[in-house]
Design a protein around this motif. Structure first.
Motif, PDB file in Angstrom:
ATOM      1  N   ALA A 237      -4.863  -4.593  -3.900  1.00  0.00           N
ATOM      2  CA  ALA A 237      -5.861  -5.653  -3.994  1.00  0.00           C
ATOM      3  C   ALA A 237      -5.200  -7.028  -3.937  1.00  0.00           C
TER       4      ALA A 237
ATOM      5  N   THR B 175      -3.631  -0.673   0.436  1.00  0.00           N
ATOM      6  CA  THR B 175      -4.406  -0.332  -0.760  1.00  0.00           C
ATOM      7  C   THR B 175      -4.257  -1.348  -1.891  1.00  0.00           C
TER       8      THR B 175
ATOM      9  N   GLU C 295      -8.883   4.216   0.700  1.00  0.00           N
ATOM     10  CA  GLU C 295      -7.714   5.081   0.763  1.00  0.00           C
ATOM     11  C   GLU C 295      -7.916   6.281   1.682  1.00  0.00           C
TER      12      GLU C 295
ATOM     13  N   GLY D 232       0.799  -1.212   0.000  1.00  0.00           N
ATOM     14  CA  GLY D 232       0.000   0.000   0.000  1.00  0.00           C
ATOM     15  C   GLY D 232       0.829   1.257   0.000  1.00  0.00           C
TER      16      GLY D 232
ATOM     17  N   TYR E 147     -12.140  -7.569   1.756  1.00  0.00           N
ATOM     18  CA  TYR E 147     -11.767  -6.246   2.219  1.00  0.00           C
ATOM     19  C   TYR E 147     -11.959  -5.196   1.122  1.00  0.00           C
TER      20      TYR E 147
ATOM     21  N   TYR F  64     -10.714  -1.773  -0.285  1.00  0.00           N
ATOM     22  CA  TYR F  64      -9.437  -1.065  -0.182  1.00  0.00           C
ATOM     23  C   TYR F  64      -9.694   0.439  -0.146  1.00  0.00           C
TER      24      TYR F  64
END
Length: 225
Positions: free
Chosen positions: A92, A90, A207, A47, A203, A205
């Protein structure tokens, strides 16, 4: 600040769990939103990262000074800062590299420490610690590094790990401890311990630091190593 020291797994690795670590945790999120240095993380982190407030790692170290010796056998005066930064997941699951799908160690040094301060809640997943099944290793230091890398490489050629984030037992690894996330909870552990964040399969993601999996991560180097 509520401290709980524990040892986990067959190898009895030390860990310190601290709740209510920062007097005003929301102020850390406010500060992060003023920064312009957000970058895609290098290395294994899946991330974004940016610099933590100046001096925050030193403040953490001072706040924990009284427990470093009894829990980890390390005097606070023997540690120096390596890095301290905000982190936001962040990436995937289908975009992860192979190393990002495995438990990892931060550095193969038992006398160095890593800390994660959660600025998010349990819905974002906590942290788990693992045992490599074939070697029995729950930590990887310099004497173990070569053997671990050779065994793991051979195993992955025969039986690749599943796609996505690891979040429990697999053919190659067994989870030995799971710590749920909680806002303003700090985990402190040896850099050599095999671990991974628990990212749910479904989940989202996010930001936004207020609503995503947002943490502060710090590493401390032992001046004698």
């Amino acid at each position: 600040m509520k401290c709980q020291a524990m040892r986990f797994g067959q190898e009895q690795q030390p860990l310190l769990l601290v709740d209510d670590f920062v007097p005003e945790p929301d102020s850390l999120i406010d500060y992060a939103l003023t920064q312009q240095d957000v970058q895609q993380a290098g290395g294994l982190y899946p991330g974004l990262r940016s610099a933590a407030p100046p001096g925050f790692a030193q403040w953490m170290q001072q706040r924990l000074a009284a427990v470093l010796q009894p829990v980890f056998g390390l005097p606070a005066t023997g540690l120096s800062q390596l890095n301290c930064f905000y982190s936001l997941v962040t990436t995937a699951a289908d975009q992860l590299s192979l190393p990002q799908r495995l438990p990892h160690f931060d550095r193969p040094q038992q006398q160095e420490l890593a800390a994660v301060l959660y600025l998010c809640g349990a819905e974002h997943g906590g942290t788990s610690f693992y045992r490599h099944r074939s070697s029995g290793f729950e930590y990887v230091d310099q004497p173990r590094l070569g053997q671990y890398q050779q065994q793991l490489s051979a195993e992955l050629q025969q039986s690749p790990e599943p796609k996505g984030y690891i979040n429990g037992d697999t053919a190659l690894y067994q989870r030995v401890l799971q710590i749920p996330a909680r806002k303003n909870r700090l985990l402190l552990y040896r850099c050599s311990s095999l671990h991974s964040g628990d990212i749910p399969a479904d989940y989202a993601y996010d930001e936004n630091p207020w609503t995503g999996r947002f943490t502060i991560t710090a590493f401390w180097h032992n001046q004698r190593t």
